[in-house]
Design a protein around this motif. Structure first.
Motif, PDB file in Angstrom:
ATOM      1  N   PRO A 133       0.809  -1.236   0.000  1.00 24.70           N
ATOM      2  CA  PRO A 133       0.000   0.000   0.000  1.00 24.70           C
ATOM      3  C   PRO A 133       0.830   1.269   0.000  1.00 24.70           C
ATOM      4  O   PRO A 133       0.315   2.344  -0.306  1.00 24.70           O
ATOM      5  CB  PRO A 133      -0.831  -0.129   1.280  1.00 24.70           C
ATOM      6  CG  PRO A 133      -0.007  -0.989   2.183  1.00 24.70           C
ATOM      7  CD  PRO A 133       0.677  -1.970   1.276  1.00 24.70           C
ATOM      8  N   SER A 134       2.108   1.178   0.328  1.00 25.18           N
ATOM      9  CA  SER A 134       2.937   2.382   0.410  1.00 25.18           C
ATOM     10  C   SER A 134       3.562   2.770  -0.934  1.00 25.18           C
ATOM     11  O   SER A 134       4.163   3.835  -1.040  1.00 25.18           O
ATOM     12  CB  SER A 134       4.047   2.181   1.448  1.00 25.18           C
ATOM     13  OG  SER A 134       4.959   1.176   1.009  1.00 25.18           O
ATOM     14  N   LEU A 135       3.434   1.898  -1.956  1.00 26.99           N
ATOM     15  CA  LEU A 135       4.100   2.164  -3.224  1.00 26.99           C
ATOM     16  C   LEU A 135       3.185   2.908  -4.187  1.00 26.99           C
ATOM     17  O   LEU A 135       2.058   2.468  -4.451  1.00 26.99           O
ATOM     18  CB  LEU A 135       4.559   0.858  -3.881  1.00 26.99           C
ATOM     19  CG  LEU A 135       5.668   0.078  -3.178  1.00 26.99           C
ATOM     20  CD1 LEU A 135       6.052  -1.135  -3.989  1.00 26.99           C
ATOM     21  CD2 LEU A 135       6.873   0.964  -2.938  1.00 26.99           C
ATOM     22  N   PRO A 136       3.640   4.028  -4.749  1.00 28.32           N
ATOM     23  CA  PRO A 136       2.860   4.717  -5.780  1.00 28.32           C
ATOM     24  C   PRO A 136       2.921   3.942  -7.102  1.00 28.32           C
ATOM     25  O   PRO A 136       3.733   3.036  -7.285  1.00 28.32           O
ATOM     26  CB  PRO A 136       3.559   6.075  -5.903  1.00 28.32           C
ATOM     27  CG  PRO A 136       4.969   5.811  -5.475  1.00 28.32           C
ATOM     28  CD  PRO A 136       4.900   4.737  -4.435  1.00 28.32           C
ATOM     29  N   GLY A 137       2.060   4.331  -8.041  1.00 32.68           N
ATOM     30  CA  GLY A 137       1.974   3.629  -9.306  1.00 32.68           C
ATOM     31  C   GLY A 137       3.272   3.591 -10.072  1.00 32.68           C
ATOM     32  O   GLY A 137       3.649   2.547 -10.628  1.00 32.68           O
ATOM     33  N   GLU A 138       4.011   4.720 -10.083  1.00 35.47           N
ATOM     34  CA  GLU A 138       5.259   4.732 -10.844  1.00 35.47           C
ATOM     35  C   GLU A 138       6.302   3.795 -10.237  1.00 35.47           C
ATOM     36  O   GLU A 138       7.147   3.235 -10.939  1.00 35.47           O
ATOM     37  CB  GLU A 138       5.830   6.145 -10.942  1.00 35.47           C
ATOM     38  CG  GLU A 138       6.126   6.839  -9.623  1.00 35.47           C
ATOM     39  CD  GLU A 138       4.943   7.612  -9.066  1.00 35.47           C
ATOM     40  OE1 GLU A 138       5.160   8.478  -8.204  1.00 35.47           O
ATOM     41  OE2 GLU A 138       3.807   7.332  -9.496  1.00 35.47           O
ATOM     42  N   ARG A 139       6.238   3.591  -8.912  1.00 37.98           N
ATOM     43  CA  ARG A 139       7.172   2.673  -8.275  1.00 37.98           C
ATOM     44  C   ARG A 139       6.837   1.228  -8.654  1.00 37.98           C
ATOM     45  O   ARG A 139       7.730   0.403  -8.860  1.00 37.98           O
ATOM     46  CB  ARG A 139       7.114   2.861  -6.760  1.00 37.98           C
ATOM     47  CG  ARG A 139       8.068   1.972  -5.981  1.00 37.98           C
ATOM     48  CD  ARG A 139       9.501   2.200  -6.378  1.00 37.98           C
ATOM     49  NE  ARG A 139      10.404   1.351  -5.611  1.00 37.98           N
ATOM     50  CZ  ARG A 139      11.521   0.830  -6.084  1.00 37.98           C
ATOM     51  NH1 ARG A 139      11.879   1.056  -7.342  1.00 37.98           N
ATOM     52  NH2 ARG A 139      12.290   0.093  -5.319  1.00 37.98           N
ATOM     53  N   ARG A 140       5.539   0.915  -8.751  1.00 42.87           N
ATOM     54  CA  ARG A 140       5.145  -0.418  -9.202  1.00 42.87           C
ATOM     55  C   ARG A 140       5.649  -0.668 -10.614  1.00 42.87           C
ATOM     56  O   ARG A 140       6.103  -1.774 -10.944  1.00 42.87           O
ATOM     57  CB  ARG A 140       3.627  -0.581  -9.147  1.00 42.87           C
ATOM     58  CG  ARG A 140       3.043  -0.596  -7.748  1.00 42.87           C
ATOM     59  CD  ARG A 140       1.577  -1.022  -7.764  1.00 42.87           C
ATOM     60  NE  ARG A 140       1.039  -1.039  -6.412  1.00 42.87           N
ATOM     61  CZ  ARG A 140       0.387  -0.040  -5.853  1.00 42.87           C
ATOM     62  NH1 ARG A 140       0.182   1.071  -6.531  1.00 42.87           N
ATOM     63  NH2 ARG A 140      -0.066  -0.133  -4.618  1.00 42.87           N
ATOM     64  N   VAL A 141       5.566   0.322 -11.474  1.00 45.10           N
ATOM     65  CA  VAL A 141       6.063   0.188 -12.840  1.00 45.10           C
ATOM     66  C   VAL A 141       7.557  -0.111 -12.836  1.00 45.10           C
ATOM     67  O   VAL A 141       8.042  -0.978 -13.563  1.00 45.10           O
ATOM     68  CB  VAL A 141       5.760   1.465 -13.648  1.00 45.10           C
ATOM     69  CG1 VAL A 141       6.500   1.457 -14.984  1.00 45.10           C
ATOM     70  CG2 VAL A 141       4.258   1.598 -13.880  1.00 45.10           C
ATOM     71  N   ASP A 142       8.306   0.597 -11.999  1.00 45.96           N
ATOM     72  CA  ASP A 142       9.753   0.361 -11.916  1.00 45.96           C
ATOM     73  C   ASP A 142      10.053  -1.060 -11.452  1.00 45.96           C
ATOM     74  O   ASP A 142      10.946  -1.731 -11.988  1.00 45.96           O
ATOM     75  CB  ASP A 142      10.396   1.364 -10.952  1.00 45.96           C
ATOM     76  CG  ASP A 142      10.374   2.783 -11.486  1.00 45.96           C
ATOM     77  OD1 ASP A 142      10.197   2.954 -12.705  1.00 45.96           O
ATOM     78  OD2 ASP A 142      10.531   3.721 -10.674  1.00 45.96           O
ATOM     79  N   LEU A 143       9.309  -1.534 -10.452  1.00 52.22           N
ATOM     80  CA  LEU A 143       9.554  -2.872  -9.917  1.00 52.22           C
ATOM     81  C   LEU A 143       9.262  -3.949 -10.957  1.00 52.22           C
ATOM     82  O   LEU A 143      10.018  -4.912 -11.105  1.00 52.22           O
ATOM     83  CB  LEU A 143       8.696  -3.102  -8.675  1.00 52.22           C
ATOM     84  CG  LEU A 143       9.123  -2.353  -7.412  1.00 52.22           C
ATOM     85  CD1 LEU A 143       8.062  -2.486  -6.331  1.00 52.22           C
ATOM     86  CD2 LEU A 143      10.453  -2.890  -6.894  1.00 52.22           C
ATOM     87  N   VAL A 144       8.165  -3.800 -11.695  1.00 52.95           N
ATOM     88  CA  VAL A 144       7.822  -4.798 -12.698  1.00 52.95           C
ATOM     89  C   VAL A 144       8.804  -4.747 -13.858  1.00 52.95           C
ATOM     90  O   VAL A 144       9.203  -5.789 -14.395  1.00 52.95           O
ATOM     91  CB  VAL A 144       6.371  -4.585 -13.188  1.00 52.95           C
ATOM     92  CG1 VAL A 144       6.070  -5.474 -14.389  1.00 52.95           C
ATOM     93  CG2 VAL A 144       5.394  -4.876 -12.053  1.00 52.95           C
ATOM     94  N   THR A 145       9.214  -3.555 -14.257  1.00 56.33           N
ATOM     95  CA  THR A 145      10.204  -3.433 -15.325  1.00 56.33           C
ATOM     96  C   THR A 145      11.499  -4.137 -14.932  1.00 56.33           C
ATOM     97  O   THR A 145      12.091  -4.875 -15.730  1.00 56.33           O
ATOM     98  CB  THR A 145      10.483  -1.956 -15.630  1.00 56.33           C
ATOM     99  OG1 THR A 145       9.265  -1.316 -16.046  1.00 56.33           O
ATOM    100  CG2 THR A 145      11.521  -1.817 -16.735  1.00 56.33           C
ATOM    101  N   ARG A 146      11.927  -3.940 -13.693  1.00 58.51           N
ATOM    102  CA  ARG A 146      13.136  -4.609 -13.236  1.00 58.51           C
ATOM    103  C   ARG A 146      12.925  -6.121 -13.166  1.00 58.51           C
ATOM    104  O   ARG A 146      13.811  -6.896 -13.535  1.00 58.51           O
ATOM    105  CB  ARG A 146      13.546  -4.078 -11.863  1.00 58.51           C
ATOM    106  CG  ARG A 146      14.801  -4.736 -11.315  1.00 58.51           C
ATOM    107  CD  ARG A 146      15.241  -4.109 -10.017  1.00 58.51           C
ATOM    108  NE  ARG A 146      15.621  -2.716 -10.195  1.00 58.51           N
ATOM    109  CZ  ARG A 146      16.113  -1.957  -9.213  1.00 58.51           C
ATOM    110  NH1 ARG A 146      16.288  -2.473  -7.999  1.00 58.51           N
ATOM    111  NH2 ARG A 146      16.428  -0.705  -9.438  1.00 58.51           N
ATOM    112  N   PHE A 147      11.754  -6.551 -12.699  1.00 54.81           N
ATOM    113  CA  PHE A 147      11.454  -7.978 -12.639  1.00 54.81           C
ATOM    114  C   PHE A 147      11.568  -8.612 -14.023  1.00 54.81           C
ATOM    115  O   PHE A 147      12.196  -9.663 -14.190  1.00 54.81           O
ATOM    116  CB  PHE A 147      10.044  -8.185 -12.077  1.00 54.81           C
ATOM    117  CG  PHE A 147       9.562  -9.606 -12.125  1.00 54.81           C
ATOM    118  CD1 PHE A 147       9.869 -10.488 -11.111  1.00 54.81           C
ATOM    119  CD2 PHE A 147       8.783 -10.053 -13.190  1.00 54.81           C
ATOM    120  CE1 PHE A 147       9.421 -11.805 -11.153  1.00 54.81           C
ATOM    121  CE2 PHE A 147       8.336 -11.363 -13.245  1.00 54.81           C
ATOM    122  CZ  PHE A 147       8.654 -12.238 -12.218  1.00 54.81           C
TER     123      PHE A 147
END
Length: 611
Positions: A302-316
């Motif tokens: 819940p603490s992650l903004p949308g752009e941070r989720r995008v970064d995490l998935v891109t790295r994954f």
């Protein structure tokens, strides 16, 4: 059930009742055993952010409001004691169960499942009862009904605090500002794949696993919340586990879609994709359970903004393997001069874009032939094996490239000499499973089911049926097949021997445990060659309680005029499992790879010309 549910604490807290990391580890161990995964555990992917991990609460439960939460408990035996309450809201309905999965028992008449995904196991629960001993496998779980409007963010489970991350039910998910024609629930099933294949033995194990059913639904309906339901699991708690997995991935993918629709589609194909292998469709997806659990936890944070989720998935996605490379055959094809072996290499493109592939010796400065491989596609390429640095006297390394990604494979560079007392064909390896194929680690069958063969030239009068100094020599194959008494159907036991090039065999001989020896039709065999094939006969089979053996002479013409023999062997055992030598086969392959054998070494003659 996700790894975010059960983040392990340190120190003395590790053995608390809700030290659920231990409980989930046990459950995932059951999953690995039941799903037929490789013995070698998958290496965990790197943490996306050490800082974010350090700041995260030690325990976090992702709970769908209004749904049932199945919470794995820790190493300590909870006995009959289970008290659950919510902060500021009093007690909650809860019960204690033991959740476990078991492989089906194999007995007379049993048959093994399709090897690609393996068996999902039989999952069930047992209510805690002081009068009955609990199963040794599995894990204790608390089955908790979460209110539709929870008032507090902390659950107390037997006095231990568990922080809850409340998530909306799938029916409440909405997408604001979505473009016309966009579909956040687009299935991942490729357009050319027939829908009915989803219920075939190659795909259905995912449907019958509570921890993988969400992947099957991604293929079928994209996890669309209003999609038609499927037949539930007989055990109500197991069904709750499956539904919760589906709900968590629905919420996670919906949040990512709101931030980046294109990236979501890429991720979904990685999570639950399918590939066509020369007309045969099979599921191909990420098998690193640790990385998937971490990704789901991050997407639901819940603490992650949308752009941070995008970064995490891109790295994954960037950290995943771009492709898979495997040796289909390295002994069945020769170049035109018959002086060099040609390796048949398979390449699978796991990326979402077409990519060029090539095969070359490691560090080769030469420009190789480039082969385009479509997104999610599979191609075969042939490369000279007699190149590059030698790993052993007759083995070479080849580097298979797919864009920036590469993997080295070892191939046979020269024919294998056979000299007294003979050439041993062993070990026989099982068909590729998805996990073994992706990791490049072939799996031998379990103890008690091994197969071995010995190729040699027996003493005695020569068979002069076919003229020629080399072809007139008789070559015998002695085969030993071990089996486990009382398991499977022994009448299924058979061994099939292939001689000649891959795809163009000169002889196919099948021997059954009952002694039948049948010469199978060889596609494209010239009539004059078919005329000299031996008639059906009886093999010399010896059977004991735990094995059967036989001897047969290779058919005339198996050894070619220059003394080369291209040989492959397949066994189908009492459980209908297939194993092959010299290399594993994909479950849908028709022929085994070959080993190229130089028979001249038996008499000490000069070896056939080799690279």
């Amino acid at each position: 059930m996700t790894r975010s549910d059960v983040r392990t604490r340190s120190g003395s807290e590790r053995r608390g009742l809700v030290g659920a990391g231990a409980g989930l580890a046990a459950l995932l161990g059951v999953l690995a055993a039941c799903a037929g995964k490789a013995d070698r555990p998958a290496a965990p992917s790197p943490r996306a952010s050490d800082l974010a991990q350090a700041m995260r609460p030690p325990l976090r439960i992702d709970a769908i409001v209004g749904r049932t939460l199945v919470l794995p408990l820790g190493e300590a035996d909870p006995g009959e004691r289970l008290a659950v309450s919510i902060e500021g809201g009093g007690g909650l309905p809860a019960r204690l169960v033991r959740l476990y999965g078991e492989l089906p028992l194999m007995g007379p008449g049993s048959a093994a499942p399709d090897p690609w995904l393996g068996s999902p196991g039989e999952w069930q629960t047992i209510e805690a009862d002081p009068r009955e001993p609990a199963p040794r496998s599995g894990t204790w779980c608390a089955v908790i009904d979460i209110p539709s409007d929870p008032v507090g963010a902390v659950l107390m489970v037997n006095g231990e605090a568990v922080r809850c991350n409340y998530l909306p039910p799938p029916s409440a998910i909405q997408f604001a500002g979505m473009l016309a024609g966009a579909d956040p629930w687009r299935p991942t099933r490729p357009p050319g794949m027939p829908m009915d294949l989803l219920t075939s033995p190659r795909f259905s194990p995912a449907m019958r696993s509570p921890l993988d059913r969400w992947r099957w639904r991604l293929l079928r309906d994209g996890l669309r919340p209003d999609a038609p339901e499927i037949e539930p699991f007989d055990d109500e708690v197991v069904e709750r586990v499956a539904r919760r997995q589906e709900d968590l991935w629905r919420v996670a993918l919906a949040r990512l879609y709101a931030a980046d629709a294109g990236l979501t589609d890429r991720l979904k194909r990685r999570l639950a994709g399918a590939m066509e292998f020369g007309g045969a469709w099979a599921p191909v997806w990420e098998t690193d359970a640790t990385a998937l659990e971490q990704l789901l936890s991050d997407l639901l944070d819940p603490s992650l903004p949308g752009e941070r989720r995008v970064d995490l998935v891109t790295r994954f996605l960037d950290e995943r393997e771009a492709g898979v490379a495997w040796v289909i055959d390295d002994g069945g094809t020769l170049d035109e001069s018959r002086s060099m072996l040609l390796a048949d290499i398979g390449v699978a493109n796991l990326l979402d874009r077409a990519t060029l592939s090539w095969v070359a010796p490691p560090g080769s400065p030469e420009t190789p032939d480039l082969l385009p491989v479509p997104a999610g596609g599979v191609r075969r390429t042939v490369a000279p094996a007699g190149m590059g640095p030698a790993g052993s006297p007759n083995v070479r390394a080849l580097s298979v490239h797919l864009g920036k990604w590469s993997r080295e494979v070892a191939v046979l560079a020269t024919p294998a000499p056979v000299s007294p007392p003979g050439l041993t064909a062993s070990p026989f390896v099982a068909d590729w499973s998805l996990d073994a194929w992706r990791s490049g680690t072939a799996r031998p069958l379990a103890d008690g089911w091994e197969t071995a063969a010995l190729l040699h030239r027996p003493s005695g009068p020569e068979d002069e049926a076919v003229p020629g100094a080399i072809r007139s020599r008789r070559w015998e194959l002695y085969v030993e097949c071990k089996l486990v008494p009382g398991i499977g159907d022994p009448s299924r036991e058979q061994v099939t021997i292939y001689a000649g090039p891959l795809g163009r065999p000169t002889a196919i001989v099948q021997v059954g445990i009952g002694g039948t020896q049948e010469f199978l039709p060889v596609p494209g065999l010239p009539p004059e060659a078919a005329e000299i094939a031996p008639p059906p006969t009886t093999a010399r089979v010896t059977r004991t309680q735990d094995r059967w053996t036989f001897r047969i002479n290779l058919p005339p013409g198996s050894v070619e005029r220059d003394g080369l023999l291209r040989l492959g062997i397949v066994r189908r055992d009492a459980l209908s499992r297939r194993s092959a030598w010299p290399r594993p086969m994909l479950p849908w392959d028709v022929e085994p790879a070959r080993l190229c054998v130089d028979t001249r070494a038996w008499d000490g003659l000069p070896a056939s010309q080799s690279p």
